[in-house]
Design an enzyme around this catalytic site. Structure first.
Site, PDB file in Angstrom:
ATOM      1  N   TYR A   1       0.830  -1.197   0.000  1.00 34.52           N
ATOM      2  CA  TYR A   1       0.000   0.000   0.000  1.00 34.52           C
ATOM      3  C   TYR A   1       0.874   1.259   0.000  1.00 34.52           C
ATOM      4  O   TYR A   1       1.975   1.264   0.549  1.00 34.52           O
ATOM      5  CB  TYR A   1      -0.922   0.036   1.218  1.00 34.52           C
ATOM      6  CG  TYR A   1      -2.058  -0.960   1.199  1.00 34.52           C
ATOM      7  CD1 TYR A   1      -2.268  -1.802   0.121  1.00 34.52           C
ATOM      8  CD2 TYR A   1      -2.929  -1.057   2.273  1.00 34.52           C
ATOM      9  CE1 TYR A   1      -3.318  -2.712   0.118  1.00 34.52           C
ATOM     10  CE2 TYR A   1      -3.975  -1.958   2.283  1.00 34.52           C
ATOM     11  CZ  TYR A   1      -4.166  -2.791   1.201  1.00 34.52           C
ATOM     12  OH  TYR A   1      -5.200  -3.691   1.217  1.00 34.52           O
TER      13      TYR A   1
ATOM     14  N   SER B   1     -13.902  -4.257   1.001  1.00 34.81           N
ATOM     15  CA  SER B   1     -14.797  -3.628   0.016  1.00 34.81           C
ATOM     16  C   SER B   1     -16.269  -3.954   0.272  1.00 34.81           C
ATOM     17  O   SER B   1     -16.976  -4.410  -0.617  1.00 34.81           O
ATOM     18  CB  SER B   1     -14.413  -4.035  -1.407  1.00 34.81           C
ATOM     19  OG  SER B   1     -14.926  -3.111  -2.358  1.00 34.81           O
ATOM     20  N   PRO B   2     -16.774  -3.705   1.489  1.00 38.29           N
ATOM     21  CA  PRO B   2     -18.184  -3.991   1.764  1.00 38.29           C
ATOM     22  C   PRO B   2     -19.142  -3.128   0.957  1.00 38.29           C
ATOM     23  O   PRO B   2     -20.325  -3.461   0.870  1.00 38.29           O
ATOM     24  CB  PRO B   2     -18.308  -3.696   3.268  1.00 38.29           C
ATOM     25  CG  PRO B   2     -17.198  -2.743   3.567  1.00 38.29           C
ATOM     26  CD  PRO B   2     -16.071  -3.150   2.670  1.00 38.29           C
ATOM     27  N   LEU B   3     -18.637  -2.052   0.346  1.00 36.61           N
ATOM     28  CA  LEU B   3     -19.484  -1.200  -0.508  1.00 36.61           C
ATOM     29  C   LEU B   3     -19.110  -1.345  -1.984  1.00 36.61           C
ATOM     30  O   LEU B   3     -19.509  -0.530  -2.809  1.00 36.61           O
ATOM     31  CB  LEU B   3     -19.373   0.266  -0.073  1.00 36.61           C
ATOM     32  CG  LEU B   3     -19.846   0.563   1.346  1.00 36.61           C
ATOM     33  CD1 LEU B   3     -19.663   2.040   1.668  1.00 36.61           C
ATOM     34  CD2 LEU B   3     -21.293   0.132   1.549  1.00 36.61           C
TER      35      LEU B   3
ATOM     36  N   GLY C   1     -16.270  -0.934  -3.703  1.00 39.62           N
ATOM     37  CA  GLY C   1     -15.567   0.210  -4.269  1.00 39.62           C
ATOM     38  C   GLY C   1     -16.366   1.494  -4.277  1.00 39.62           C
ATOM     39  O   GLY C   1     -16.095   2.403  -5.068  1.00 39.62           O
TER      40      GLY C   1
ATOM     41  N   LEU D   1     -19.678   1.658  -4.888  1.00 39.26           N
ATOM     42  CA  LEU D   1     -20.890   1.556  -5.697  1.00 39.26           C
ATOM     43  C   LEU D   1     -22.139   1.516  -4.829  1.00 39.26           C
ATOM     44  O   LEU D   1     -23.186   2.074  -5.204  1.00 39.26           O
ATOM     45  CB  LEU D   1     -20.826   0.307  -6.587  1.00 39.26           C
ATOM     46  CG  LEU D   1     -22.013   0.082  -7.522  1.00 39.26           C
ATOM     47  CD1 LEU D   1     -22.208   1.267  -8.460  1.00 39.26           C
ATOM     48  CD2 LEU D   1     -21.828  -1.199  -8.325  1.00 39.26           C
ATOM     49  N   LEU D   2     -22.043   0.878  -3.651  1.00 37.55           N
ATOM     50  CA  LEU D   2     -23.189   0.760  -2.759  1.00 37.55           C
ATOM     51  C   LEU D   2     -23.269   1.923  -1.772  1.00 37.55           C
ATOM     52  O   LEU D   2     -24.074   1.893  -0.846  1.00 37.55           O
ATOM     53  CB  LEU D   2     -23.114  -0.562  -1.994  1.00 37.55           C
ATOM     54  CG  LEU D   2     -23.188  -1.821  -2.869  1.00 37.55           C
ATOM     55  CD1 LEU D   2     -22.751  -3.052  -2.083  1.00 37.55           C
ATOM     56  CD2 LEU D   2     -24.593  -2.009  -3.416  1.00 37.55           C
ATOM     57  N   GLY D   3     -22.455   2.930  -1.993  1.00 34.07           N
ATOM     58  CA  GLY D   3     -22.424   4.075  -1.089  1.00 34.07           C
ATOM     59  C   GLY D   3     -23.090   5.319  -1.648  1.00 34.07           C
ATOM     60  O   GLY D   3     -22.749   6.432  -1.241  1.00 34.07           O
ATOM     61  N   GLY D   4     -24.031   5.139  -2.573  1.00 33.37           N
ATOM     62  CA  GLY D   4     -24.714   6.290  -3.175  1.00 33.37           C
ATOM     63  C   GLY D   4     -24.037   6.788  -4.432  1.00 33.37           C
ATOM     64  O   GLY D   4     -23.986   7.999  -4.683  1.00 33.37           O
TER      65      GLY D   4
END
Length: 331
Positions: free
Chosen positions: A57, A214-216, A218, A220-223
């Site tokens: 990272y 990545s529970p969202l 990347g 995409l599921l965060g609005g």
């Protein structure tokens, strides 16, 4: 474990970790060092004690840069004892043929390098960043057992493993009289439910904790659609989020409307679903602001209702009939 519990045991181990882990992949590039320090301070103050990173990272600056940022933060104010520090090994760190993978040589050398960058004497959770199936598990365990015996590693985890990888790892460890894996970190969210088939059931069977990255998906599921319309999209405007949006635009539209009807932010809803799934120990969140951390904490402390979960199952159906393999596809 209750819905509102912030700290739990990691799998079958005695190690206590927060149900949210501060993911640091954005540090050094999207989040500069002063802001990264504020994020780590804010997360720790909110009870988040698990900090997850990787040796590679920070590659936007140079590989290892993120570990250096964390190391400088850890060693200011005596925070080390308050943090469960997790890093990873396996991705390429140089151009040489032995600067990557899971050979005993690379695991031991990479651990020494991570310890130096992190400015610490030990790593709490040393994770295999990816599977290297050219290397036998006996060799991997030989390297990890050496590092544990030297006091440089406390627990070993995996990442991006298949269910049969977990079985092979644990069976080999048991033959060696070793504890084996403490955790598996996998991609899992409303759009990617395949881990429900074999990875999560295997982890539960072997007492391995499950960390979700990545529970969202990347962002995409965060609005993502709302943010795109507002011109505020950052993470959701790139990577896997963009690719998936083309295939799931209508579903994401319905999802954001569902969240609006609930009066909750889509990111909170996506994380609330994931953190309360059976077998999940902790979500690795990738916040860029303290407000993002606060939203994740709300997701933990405000579970979804059964009716809400039913609606999400309709929008994002499980694989096959749902549940563990092979029943998911047997009629």
């Amino acid at each position: 474990m209750t819905d509102h519990e912030l700290h739990v045991r990691l799998g079958r181990t005695g190690l206590t970790v927060s149900r949210l882990a501060l993911g640091t992949v954005n540090f050094g590039g999207r989040v500069e060092e002063p802001e990264a320090r504020q994020l780590m301070d804010h997360a720790l103050a909110g009870g988040i004690n698990l900090v997850d990173t990787a040796d590679c990272y920070g590659w936007r600056v140079h590989k290892g840069h993120t570990e250096e940022i964390i190391g400088r933060w850890l060693n200011k104010g005596g925070r080390r004892d308050d943090v469960v520090l997790a890093t990873k090994v396996g991705w390429p760190m140089g151009e040489g043929p032995n600067d990557r993978g899971l050979s005993a040589r690379h695991i031991v050398a990479a651990c020494e390098d991570s310890l130096r960058r992190l400015g610490t004497e030990w790593i709490d959770l040393y994770q295999l960043h990816t599977m290297d199936r050219a290397v036998p598990w006996d060799e991997i365990w030989r390297a990890m057992e050496l590092l544990v015996a030297q006091g440089k590693v406390r627990y070993v985890g995996s990442s991006n493993a298949a269910g049969w990888d977990l079985a092979a790892a644990q069976e080999t460890a048991m033959r060696r009289g070793a504890p084996g894996l403490a955790s598996e970190q996998c991609l899992y969210n409303l759009l990617v439910r395949e881990p429900e088939l074999e990875v999560i059931p295997a982890a539960r069977a072997y007492g391995v904790g499950v960390l979700v990255w990545s529970p969202l998906h990347g962002g995409l599921l965060g609005g993502a659609l709302r943010k795109a319309a507002e011109g505020t999209a950052v993470k959701s405007a790139q990577g896997r989020a963009v690719t998936a949006l083309e295939a799931h635009r209508s579903t994401i539209t319905e999802y954001e409307q569902f969240c609006a009807d609930l009066g909750r932010d889509p990111a909170e809803v996506g994380m609330a679903w994931a953190v309360h799934r059976p077998g999940v120990t902790s979500l690795v969140i990738g916040p860029r602001t303290p407000a993002h951390v606060d939203g994740a904490l709300r997701a933990l402390h405000q579970p979804l209702s059964e009716a809400d979960l039913d609606r999400l199952n309709t929008l994002f159906p499980p694989v096959g009939h749902g549940g563990a393999a092979p029943d998911a596809w047997l009629d």
